[in-house]
Design a protein around this motif. Sequence first.
Motif, PDB file in Angstrom:
ATOM      1  N   GLY A   9      31.702  36.734  40.921  1.00  0.00           N
ATOM      2  CA  GLY A   9      31.867  38.282  40.422  1.00  0.00           C
ATOM      3  C   GLY A   9      31.180  39.133  40.951  1.00  0.00           C
ATOM      4  N   TYR A 105      40.726  36.275  47.491  1.00  0.00           N
ATOM      5  CA  TYR A 105      39.238  36.189  46.417  1.00  0.00           C
ATOM      6  C   TYR A 105      39.157  37.338  45.737  1.00  0.00           C
ATOM      7  N   VAL A 106      39.310  38.378  46.957  1.00  0.00           N
ATOM      8  CA  VAL A 106      38.222  39.844  46.484  1.00  0.00           C
ATOM      9  C   VAL A 106      39.421  41.201  46.488  1.00  0.00           C
ATOM     10  N   VAL A 110      40.748  40.665  42.731  1.00  0.00           N
ATOM     11  CA  VAL A 110      39.935  41.614  42.480  1.00  0.00           C
ATOM     12  C   VAL A 110      40.434  43.740  42.509  1.00  0.00           C
ATOM     13  N   THR A 262      36.838  35.391  32.897  1.00  0.00           N
ATOM     14  CA  THR A 262      35.263  35.851  32.907  1.00  0.00           C
ATOM     15  C   THR A 262      34.511  35.079  32.412  1.00  0.00           C
ATOM     16  N   ASP A 265      32.541  32.000  34.408  1.00  0.00           N
ATOM     17  CA  ASP A 265      32.270  33.194  35.187  1.00  0.00           C
ATOM     18  C   ASP A 265      30.813  33.503  35.095  1.00  0.00           C
ATOM     19  N   LEU A 336      36.136  43.024  33.902  1.00  0.00           N
ATOM     20  CA  LEU A 336      36.473  42.459  34.899  1.00  0.00           C
ATOM     21  C   LEU A 336      35.640  43.399  35.838  1.00  0.00           C
ATOM     22  N   HIS A 339      31.776  42.194  36.283  1.00  0.00           N
ATOM     23  CA  HIS A 339      31.600  41.213  36.682  1.00  0.00           C
ATOM     24  C   HIS A 339      32.113  41.495  38.077  1.00  0.00           C
ATOM     25  N   TYR A 340      33.295  41.677  38.371  1.00  0.00           N
ATOM     26  CA  TYR A 340      34.005  41.984  39.560  1.00  0.00           C
ATOM     27  C   TYR A 340      32.929  42.930  40.773  1.00  0.00           C
ATOM     28  N   LEU A 343      31.087  42.567  43.492  1.00  0.00           N
ATOM     29  CA  LEU A 343      32.627  41.781  44.374  1.00  0.00           C
ATOM     30  C   LEU A 343      32.698  42.736  45.955  1.00  0.00           C
TER      31      LEU A 343
END
Length: 429
Positions: A9, A105-106, A110, A262, A265, A336, A339-340, A343
Amino acid sequence: MTGGVLAHGVGSRHDLPLSPFYAFAGAFTALFVSFLALGLLWSASRFRGDEAGQPVPPLLQRLADARTTRHALRGLGLAAAAFVLVHLLLGPDDPERNPAAGTVYVLLWVGLVPASLLLGPVWRLLNPLRTLHLLLCHARGRDPGAGRPVPARVGLWPAAGGLLAFTWLELVLPEPGASGALLLFLALHAVTQLAGAVRHGSRWFDHADAFEVYSGLFARLSPLGRRPADGRLVLRSSFNGLDATPQAAGLLATVCVLLGSTAYDGFSDAPSWISAVQTSPLGRTAAGTLGLLGAVALVAALYALCAGATRLICGPLPHPLTAFAHSLLPIALGYLVAHYFTLLVTEGPRTVMMASGADSPVAPEPPLGPGGLAVLQVSAVVLGHVLGVVAAHDRSVRLFPPARAVAGQLPLLILMIAYTIGGLTLLIA
């Protein structure tokens, strides 16, 4: 980004200027101050769950419930699924030139988080498998809701398993962006969900579809909700939506998968872990699988210890493991976001440009500089824990006598501190 990098992420920023002293000092101050303030000033439960909220204007209610709106969203979900399948089957296997991996994935994984926070459980209408089941039932003249009841003991366990499988695909598999791997996962997911829907009816998706449950849980924090009693859309405090989270079997497992995956990750990028995986006699995939399972198990074990300590202090509860599981959702959301975020704001536009026909477009720079991203990450983790403390306190003063309500939260506070230390350590590392 390659398929391997897509699986992580934080992605494009690994050198954020995080000060350990200020990060930990700010986090501990926020947690202790909020805990003391709640203990002194919050002596009775204030959240009313699904009973709370002010009805939205009638025009907005009619627009949301209109058949045209629902048909349009279902059609959009089917079109997006067809887009992904066509590119997986006919497009290049390189994620640099194929938008399918970024879409899954995005934009899906996310992007569902902010969409659910703003609009509620949107995947329920967008879900192409639910729409396909609906069309098949209409073609056969069958009620989509007809079927055997889902046993109460099943709860959200199928969704927890589906989320674990998806995060394994994303974080452990050496080439998560490869078309073959994505096709196999999506095919197994579709077969499992449609088979369950044939047996149990459309209610199966509420329990078993990983993305629908994922969207629904974060929608609990949305200011837009729906009252079960009369079906009215209401504007409500996010805490009331969170308080109404059903204490279903498998809820804790689902939230622990979100938190543990997470966390994995975060530390899977550490040089020491990369070296351990590469030199492991078990092989890279097996070692990564054990790491992911270990992270989820650690999160669950810490929560179970906390629940046991609370029971010793305050006495037994009807649902000891799920009584406070809802308070972990803001923490999962904070992780989340931390980390993301990068991204989503870099690979999201790049995936859209690629889907529009651009050949290997360059991902834009994040809208915040390194300092801004660092502040956002720490703030998201800390705020998530503070919101979790508030949710747990309100549930505690409702379940326990006043003399034990604050003392019963001490294990939860220790748990929040442990999670905070882990989350911030992963960011700083």
